[in-house]
Design an enzyme around this catalytic site. Sequence first.
Site, PDB file in Angstrom:
ATOM      1  N   GLU A  49     -15.360 -35.116   4.387  1.00 57.86           N
ATOM      2  CA  GLU A  49     -15.598 -33.259   5.222  1.00 57.86           C
ATOM      3  C   GLU A  49     -16.709 -33.072   6.107  1.00 57.86           C
ATOM      4  O   GLU A  49     -17.645 -33.888   6.021  1.00 57.86           O
ATOM      5  CB  GLU A  49     -15.767 -33.063   3.036  1.00 57.86           C
ATOM      6  CG  GLU A  49     -16.530 -31.098   3.228  1.00 57.86           C
ATOM      7  CD  GLU A  49     -17.273 -30.771   2.668  1.00 57.86           C
ATOM      8  OE1 GLU A  49     -16.790 -30.965   1.215  1.00 57.86           O
ATOM      9  OE2 GLU A  49     -17.889 -30.180   2.624  1.00 57.86           O
TER      10      GLU A  49
ATOM     11  N   GLU B 174     -20.029 -35.497  -2.321  1.00 52.64           N
ATOM     12  CA  GLU B 174     -22.148 -35.379  -2.229  1.00 52.64           C
ATOM     13  C   GLU B 174     -22.801 -35.541  -3.567  1.00 52.64           C
ATOM     14  O   GLU B 174     -23.355 -34.662  -3.998  1.00 52.64           O
ATOM     15  CB  GLU B 174     -21.940 -34.045  -2.032  1.00 52.64           C
ATOM     16  CG  GLU B 174     -21.130 -34.321  -0.295  1.00 52.64           C
ATOM     17  CD  GLU B 174     -21.225 -32.691   1.102  1.00 52.64           C
ATOM     18  OE1 GLU B 174     -21.388 -32.341   2.133  1.00 52.64           O
ATOM     19  OE2 GLU B 174     -21.896 -31.320  -0.078  1.00 52.64           O
TER      20      GLU B 174
END
Length: 423
Positions: free
Chosen positions: A261, A172
């Site tokens: 994820e 991320e």
Amino acid sequence: MMSSVKKTICVLLVCFTMMSVMLLGPGVTEVSAASDAKVNISADRQVIRGFGGMNHPAWIGDLTAAQRETAFGNGQNQLGFSVLRIHVDENRNNWYKEVETAKSAIKHGAIVFASPWNPPNDMVETFNHNGDTSAKRLRYDKYAAYAQHLNDFVNFMKSNGVNLYAISMQNEPDYAHEWTWWTPQEILRFMRENAGSINARVIAPESFQYLKNISDPILNDPQALRNMDILGTHLYGTQVSQFPYPLFKQKGGGKELWMTEVYYPNSDNNSADRWPEALGVSEHIHHSMVEGDFQAYVWWYIRRSYGPMKEDGMISKRGYNMAHFSKFVRPGYVRIDATKNPEPNVYVSAYKGDNKVVIVAINKNNTGVNQNFVLQNGTASQVSRWITSSSSNLQPGTDLKVTDNHFWAHLPAQSVTTFVVKR
């Protein structure tokens, strides 16, 4: 690591999803579907790598030996996970913590990949990110050293019996309030100039919300694209309408596409058994496979009060929804065309492998649905089935016979059913 902002994004998204269930209301006990669910056995789509989740011993403790069996075994009361994600700690003295669960996953035939949150401290500098003067980024003179750091982790795991399937460059990079930020251009530079030296398949860029401006530059740069093996992304708050990626279809030939994820629909404490909320998990996987063409679906923490395995090691309702895919759609299976929405609030996807056809049918309605399944371009004789509903968890149903290449099946109200068709 969860934040209140990310949790809010997911809560807002699921409100739209759950409204359809709430508004259906009471009615007749069952209906016949308006359309056949046609399964075209010869119409291949994507190859499936698997389904799984994250183990993060540095943050929440390792899975126990028994929990590893529950996660990666594929017998009764086991999840059948075939993908494990692990953490690349910035401190190499902590790398040993990843070994035992990874070895267990490998032993059961799963693949293992790794994601870093931060580079080592001596490679990081602080900068001003939208007023946050303590934000972190990789120093521009440390890109090559960072690639070697990732290589060192690959080699460490290999020396301890774990051949990583792939390694990510960053978790991320576009949601890094508590880890390391990367701009799209910084990601592009690393992928173009440094990723080629990594001795494993490379995953990039793992955007938190499948933001295409993060990955478009890689796809549009031939050298960076050459150094990327898997386009990985997360789906926090991502609308289903954003699941397709035309540019990847255009330029990503030979590359894989993974969802690396998510938790869905929320991370509320002790929410894993809520019903019919947990049915949203199988619907989310359905959309990821059918609309997103993803080849892997990876949950956040495997063991958590909102995850597929509860803190006591028992499989949750959310976990059973994942198991309808993970136990039956095995690595190397291929998704095939199927009527994805034969009845309002009924979702169907299909896969083939090992001389079987696997069909997963989700009925979100408050009423049962009698659904006709038609098999095209192939023959079959018998169908086994497993059902999860408010009162059952992967409960075997009676076998069904295939007549003239079709069979009827009852889909209970608010349920998910996996059919295994013998060819």
